[in-house]
Design an enzyme around this catalytic site. Structure first.
Site, PDB file in Angstrom:
ATOM      1  N   PRO A 112     -12.708  65.355  72.223  1.00  0.00           N
ATOM      2  CA  PRO A 112     -12.846  66.617  71.925  1.00  0.00           C
ATOM      3  C   PRO A 112     -12.897  66.973  73.039  1.00  0.00           C
ATOM      4  CG  PRO A 112     -12.601  65.696  69.208  1.00  0.00           C
ATOM      5  CD  PRO A 112     -12.989  64.948  70.553  1.00  0.00           C
ATOM      6  N   GLU A 113     -12.355  67.965  73.429  1.00  0.00           N
ATOM      7  CA  GLU A 113     -13.149  69.278  74.677  1.00  0.00           C
ATOM      8  C   GLU A 113     -13.033  70.572  74.127  1.00  0.00           C
ATOM      9  OE1 GLU A 113     -12.212  68.452  78.892  1.00  0.00           O
ATOM     10  OE2 GLU A 113     -11.446  66.624  78.800  1.00  0.00           O
TER      11      GLU A 113
END
Ligand SMILES: [Zn+2]
Length: 270
Positions: free
Chosen positions: A2-3
Protein backbone atom coordinates in the site's frame (compact mmCIF):
# COMPACT_ATOMS: atom_id res chain seq x y z
CA UNK A 1 2.46 -2.75 -0.99
CA UNK A 2 0.00 0.00 0.00
CA UNK A 3 1.18 3.49 -0.92
CA UNK A 4 -0.34 6.91 -0.24
CA UNK A 5 -3.54 6.50 -2.31
CA UNK A 6 -4.32 3.13 -0.74
CA UNK A 7 -3.71 4.41 2.80
CA UNK A 8 -5.76 7.55 2.06
CA UNK A 9 -8.57 5.31 0.78
CA UNK A 10 -8.45 3.20 3.95
CA UNK A 11 -8.60 6.33 6.12
CA UNK A 12 -11.46 7.84 4.08
CA UNK A 13 -13.47 4.62 4.08
CA UNK A 14 -13.09 4.09 7.84
CA UNK A 15 -13.37 7.73 8.97
CA UNK A 16 -17.17 8.13 8.83
CA UNK A 17 -17.64 4.73 10.48
CA UNK A 18 -15.12 5.07 13.32
CA UNK A 19 -15.19 8.72 14.36
CA UNK A 20 -17.33 9.10 17.48
CA UNK A 21 -17.21 5.38 18.31
CA UNK A 22 -15.66 4.04 21.52
CA UNK A 23 -13.36 1.05 21.80
CA UNK A 24 -14.76 -1.55 24.19
CA UNK A 25 -12.18 -4.36 23.84
CA UNK A 26 -8.84 -5.02 22.15
CA UNK A 27 -7.43 -8.46 21.39
CA UNK A 28 -3.80 -8.81 20.34
CA UNK A 29 -3.10 -12.30 18.96
CA UNK A 30 0.34 -11.59 17.53
CA UNK A 31 2.81 -9.03 18.88
CA UNK A 32 5.54 -9.67 16.31
CA UNK A 33 4.68 -6.82 13.94
CA UNK A 34 7.31 -4.18 13.05
CA UNK A 35 8.70 -2.82 16.31
CA UNK A 36 6.45 -5.23 18.27
CA UNK A 37 3.00 -4.43 19.64
CA UNK A 38 3.61 -2.91 23.10
CA UNK A 39 2.21 -4.67 26.18
CA UNK A 40 0.38 -1.41 27.00
CA UNK A 41 -1.33 -1.23 23.57
CA UNK A 42 -4.66 -2.83 24.51
CA UNK A 43 -4.97 -0.91 27.79
CA UNK A 44 -4.20 2.42 26.10
CA UNK A 45 -6.84 1.88 23.41
CA UNK A 46 -9.62 0.26 25.45
CA UNK A 47 -12.26 2.71 26.68
CA UNK A 48 -11.13 5.50 24.36
CA UNK A 49 -13.33 7.37 21.90
CA UNK A 50 -12.02 7.93 18.36
CA UNK A 51 -12.22 11.65 17.62
CA UNK A 52 -10.59 11.81 14.19
CA UNK A 53 -9.06 9.68 11.46
CA UNK A 54 -6.44 10.90 9.02
CA UNK A 55 -3.46 9.87 6.93
CA UNK A 56 0.12 11.06 7.14
CA UNK A 57 2.60 9.59 4.65
CA UNK A 58 1.72 5.90 4.69
CA UNK A 59 0.31 5.97 8.24
CA UNK A 60 -3.32 5.90 9.34
CA UNK A 61 -3.69 8.04 12.46
CA UNK A 62 -6.71 7.89 14.77
CA UNK A 63 -6.86 10.70 17.33
CA UNK A 64 -8.17 9.46 20.69
CA UNK A 65 -10.17 11.45 23.26
CA UNK A 66 -7.21 11.49 25.67
CA UNK A 67 -5.03 13.17 23.02
CA UNK A 68 -2.98 10.09 22.20
CA UNK A 69 -2.79 8.69 18.67
CA UNK A 70 -3.58 5.17 17.52
CA UNK A 71 -1.15 4.68 14.66
CA UNK A 72 -1.30 1.96 11.99
CA UNK A 73 1.15 1.29 9.14
CA UNK A 74 0.03 -1.40 6.70
CA UNK A 75 3.58 -2.52 5.84
CA UNK A 76 3.58 -4.83 2.80
CA UNK A 77 0.38 -6.81 3.22
CA UNK A 78 -1.58 -5.18 6.05
CA UNK A 79 -5.34 -4.78 5.92
CA UNK A 80 -7.44 -2.79 8.34
CA UNK A 81 -11.03 -3.87 7.86
CA UNK A 82 -14.28 -2.96 9.60
CA UNK A 83 -16.69 -5.85 9.87
CA UNK A 84 -19.63 -7.14 11.88
CA UNK A 85 -18.81 -8.35 15.38
CA UNK A 86 -15.94 -10.71 16.04
CA UNK A 87 -16.40 -14.13 14.53
CA UNK A 88 -13.84 -16.91 14.36
CA UNK A 89 -10.43 -15.30 13.67
CA UNK A 90 -9.04 -15.79 10.17
CA UNK A 91 -5.41 -16.67 9.53
CA UNK A 92 -3.13 -13.62 10.08
CA UNK A 93 -5.81 -11.68 12.01
CA UNK A 94 -3.35 -10.19 14.52
CA UNK A 95 -5.31 -7.43 16.25
CA UNK A 96 -9.07 -7.05 16.75
CA UNK A 97 -10.54 -3.78 18.05
CA UNK A 98 -14.18 -4.05 19.14
CA UNK A 99 -16.39 -0.97 19.02
CA UNK A 100 -19.37 0.11 21.13
CA UNK A 101 -21.79 -0.56 18.23
CA UNK A 102 -20.86 -4.25 18.17
CA UNK A 103 -18.69 -4.06 15.07
CA UNK A 104 -14.93 -4.71 15.03
CA UNK A 105 -11.86 -3.45 13.19
CA UNK A 106 -9.48 -6.29 12.34
CA UNK A 107 -5.81 -5.92 11.43
CA UNK A 108 -4.68 -8.77 9.17
CA UNK A 109 -1.10 -8.94 7.91
CA UNK A 110 0.40 -12.07 6.34
CA UNK A 111 3.97 -10.77 6.21
CA UNK A 112 3.85 -8.76 9.47
CA UNK A 113 5.80 -5.71 8.26
CA UNK A 114 3.03 -3.45 9.56
CA UNK A 115 3.10 -1.34 12.71
CA UNK A 116 0.45 -0.89 15.40
CA UNK A 117 0.87 1.45 18.37
CA UNK A 118 -0.75 4.04 20.62
CA UNK A 119 1.66 6.96 20.96
CA UNK A 120 1.89 10.41 22.53
CA UNK A 121 1.42 13.26 20.02
CA UNK A 122 4.98 14.44 20.76
CA UNK A 123 6.31 11.11 19.44
CA UNK A 124 4.55 11.42 16.08
CA UNK A 125 7.42 13.00 14.12
CA UNK A 126 9.87 10.40 15.39
CA UNK A 127 7.47 7.60 14.39
CA UNK A 128 6.43 8.79 10.95
CA UNK A 129 9.53 10.73 9.88
CA UNK A 130 9.68 14.26 8.58
CA UNK A 131 9.25 13.56 4.85
CA UNK A 132 7.05 16.00 2.91
CA UNK A 133 3.52 14.77 2.25
CA UNK A 134 3.13 14.90 -1.54
CA UNK A 135 -0.47 16.12 -1.22
CA UNK A 136 0.40 18.73 1.41
CA UNK A 137 0.88 22.45 0.75
CA UNK A 138 4.63 22.25 1.44
CA UNK A 139 5.26 19.95 -1.55
CA UNK A 140 5.94 22.72 -4.07
CA UNK A 141 8.21 22.87 -7.14
CA UNK A 142 10.67 24.99 -5.11
CA UNK A 143 10.64 22.47 -2.25
CA UNK A 144 11.29 19.53 -4.59
CA UNK A 145 14.04 21.46 -6.37
CA UNK A 146 15.67 22.17 -2.98
CA UNK A 147 15.40 18.48 -1.98
CA UNK A 148 16.90 17.38 -5.30
CA UNK A 149 19.79 19.84 -5.46
CA UNK A 150 23.26 18.32 -5.18
CA UNK A 151 21.80 14.83 -4.90
CA UNK A 152 23.51 12.11 -6.88
CA UNK A 153 20.62 9.67 -6.36
CA UNK A 154 18.07 9.18 -9.14
CA UNK A 155 14.83 11.14 -9.02
CA UNK A 156 12.97 7.82 -8.65
CA UNK A 157 14.99 6.98 -5.52
CA UNK A 158 14.41 10.48 -4.13
CA UNK A 159 10.64 10.28 -4.60
CA UNK A 160 10.58 6.91 -2.81
CA UNK A 161 12.85 8.00 0.07
CA UNK A 162 10.37 8.27 2.97
CA UNK A 163 12.69 10.61 4.91
CA UNK A 164 12.26 13.22 2.14
CA UNK A 165 8.90 12.50 0.52
CA UNK A 166 6.46 10.43 2.60
CA UNK A 167 4.00 8.05 1.02
CA UNK A 168 5.27 7.16 -2.46
CA UNK A 169 6.47 3.69 -3.40
CA UNK A 170 7.30 1.87 -6.59
CA UNK A 171 3.93 2.00 -8.33
CA UNK A 172 3.31 5.72 -7.97
CA UNK A 173 7.00 6.64 -8.36
CA UNK A 174 6.88 5.08 -11.84
CA UNK A 175 3.48 6.52 -12.77
CA UNK A 176 4.37 10.05 -11.64
CA UNK A 177 7.62 10.16 -13.63
CA UNK A 178 5.85 8.93 -16.77
CA UNK A 179 3.20 11.62 -16.35
CA UNK A 180 5.94 14.23 -15.86
CA UNK A 181 7.93 13.01 -18.88
CA UNK A 182 11.07 12.51 -16.75
CA UNK A 183 13.28 9.39 -17.02
CA UNK A 184 13.37 7.55 -13.64
CA UNK A 185 17.16 7.16 -13.80
CA UNK A 186 17.84 10.91 -14.07
CA UNK A 187 20.15 12.22 -11.38
CA UNK A 188 18.00 14.29 -9.01
CA UNK A 189 20.57 17.08 -8.74
CA UNK A 190 20.47 17.65 -12.51
CA UNK A 191 16.75 18.36 -12.73
CA UNK A 192 15.67 21.83 -13.77
CA UNK A 193 13.15 23.93 -11.87
CA UNK A 194 10.68 23.38 -14.71
CA UNK A 195 11.08 19.60 -14.46
CA UNK A 196 10.53 19.75 -10.70
CA UNK A 197 7.38 21.73 -11.41
CA UNK A 198 6.17 19.06 -13.83
CA UNK A 199 6.88 16.31 -11.28
CA UNK A 200 4.92 18.12 -8.55
CA UNK A 201 2.00 18.69 -10.93
CA UNK A 202 2.10 15.03 -12.07
CA UNK A 203 2.23 13.87 -8.44
CA UNK A 204 -0.98 15.70 -7.56
CA UNK A 205 -2.69 14.46 -10.74
CA UNK A 206 -1.69 10.80 -10.40
CA UNK A 207 -2.40 10.58 -6.66
CA UNK A 208 -5.73 12.41 -7.07
CA UNK A 209 -6.88 10.02 -9.80
CA UNK A 210 -5.68 7.00 -7.84
CA UNK A 211 -7.61 8.08 -4.73
CA UNK A 212 -10.75 8.64 -6.82
CA UNK A 213 -10.36 5.07 -8.13
CA UNK A 214 -9.93 3.68 -4.61
CA UNK A 215 -6.20 2.92 -5.01
CA UNK A 216 -4.48 0.07 -6.84
CA UNK A 217 -5.35 -3.52 -5.92
CA UNK A 218 -2.21 -5.30 -7.13
CA UNK A 219 -2.16 -8.25 -4.75
CA UNK A 220 -4.28 -8.24 -1.64
CA UNK A 221 -5.02 -4.57 -1.03
CA UNK A 222 -8.58 -3.72 0.10
CA UNK A 223 -10.00 -0.55 1.63
CA UNK A 224 -11.38 -0.35 5.18
CA UNK A 225 -14.69 -1.88 4.10
CA UNK A 226 -13.11 -4.73 2.12
CA UNK A 227 -13.51 -3.21 -1.36
CA UNK A 228 -10.86 -3.43 -4.10
CA UNK A 229 -9.36 -0.41 -5.85
CA UNK A 230 -9.34 0.05 -9.63
CA UNK A 231 -6.44 2.36 -10.44
CA UNK A 232 -4.32 -0.62 -11.57
CA UNK A 233 -6.41 -0.52 -14.77
CA UNK A 234 -5.16 3.02 -15.39
CA UNK A 235 -1.44 2.36 -14.86
CA UNK A 236 0.47 3.79 -17.81
CA UNK A 237 3.84 2.13 -17.19
CA UNK A 238 3.90 0.11 -13.94
CA UNK A 239 4.17 -3.63 -14.71
CA UNK A 240 3.66 -2.99 -18.46
CA UNK A 241 7.14 -3.96 -19.75
CA UNK A 242 7.00 -4.71 -23.49
CA UNK A 243 3.49 -3.33 -23.88
CA UNK A 244 2.97 -0.24 -26.06
CA UNK A 245 3.15 3.21 -24.44
CA UNK A 246 -0.38 4.58 -24.24
CA UNK A 247 0.87 7.93 -25.53
CA UNK A 248 3.30 7.04 -28.35
CA UNK A 249 3.17 3.25 -28.88
CA UNK A 250 6.86 2.60 -28.07
CA UNK A 251 7.28 -0.58 -25.97
CA UNK A 252 7.58 0.19 -22.24
CA UNK A 253 10.99 -0.70 -20.83
CA UNK A 254 11.88 -2.17 -17.46
CA UNK A 255 15.16 -1.60 -15.67
CA UNK A 256 16.31 -1.98 -12.08
CA UNK A 257 17.09 1.33 -10.34
CA UNK A 258 18.28 1.11 -6.72
CA UNK A 259 16.97 -2.41 -6.50
CA UNK A 260 13.41 -1.67 -7.64
CA UNK A 261 11.87 -2.28 -11.05
CA UNK A 262 11.49 0.92 -12.98
CA UNK A 263 9.07 1.05 -15.91
CA UNK A 264 9.31 3.88 -18.42
CA UNK A 265 8.79 4.90 -22.02
CA UNK A 266 12.18 5.60 -23.63
CA UNK A 267 10.55 8.09 -26.00
CA UNK A 268 8.21 10.03 -23.67
CA UNK A 269 10.63 10.19 -20.72
CA UNK A 270 13.94 11.98 -21.08
ZN1 LIG B 1 5.73 6.94 -24.97
Amino acid sequence: MPELPEVETVARSLGPELVGRCVVAVTVRERRLRGGVARSFAARLTGRRIDGLARRGKYVLATLDDGRIWLVHLGMTGRLTLGPGPGAPARHDHVVVRLDDGRAVTYNDARRFGRMAVIEPAALDAETGAGLDPLGPAFTPAALFALARHRRASIKALLMDQRRVAGLGNIYGNEILFRAGVHPGRRAGRLSRAECGRIVEATRAVLGEAIRRGGSSISDYRDGLGRTGWFQLDHRVYDRAGEPCRRCGTPIRQRSIVGRSSFYCPRCQR
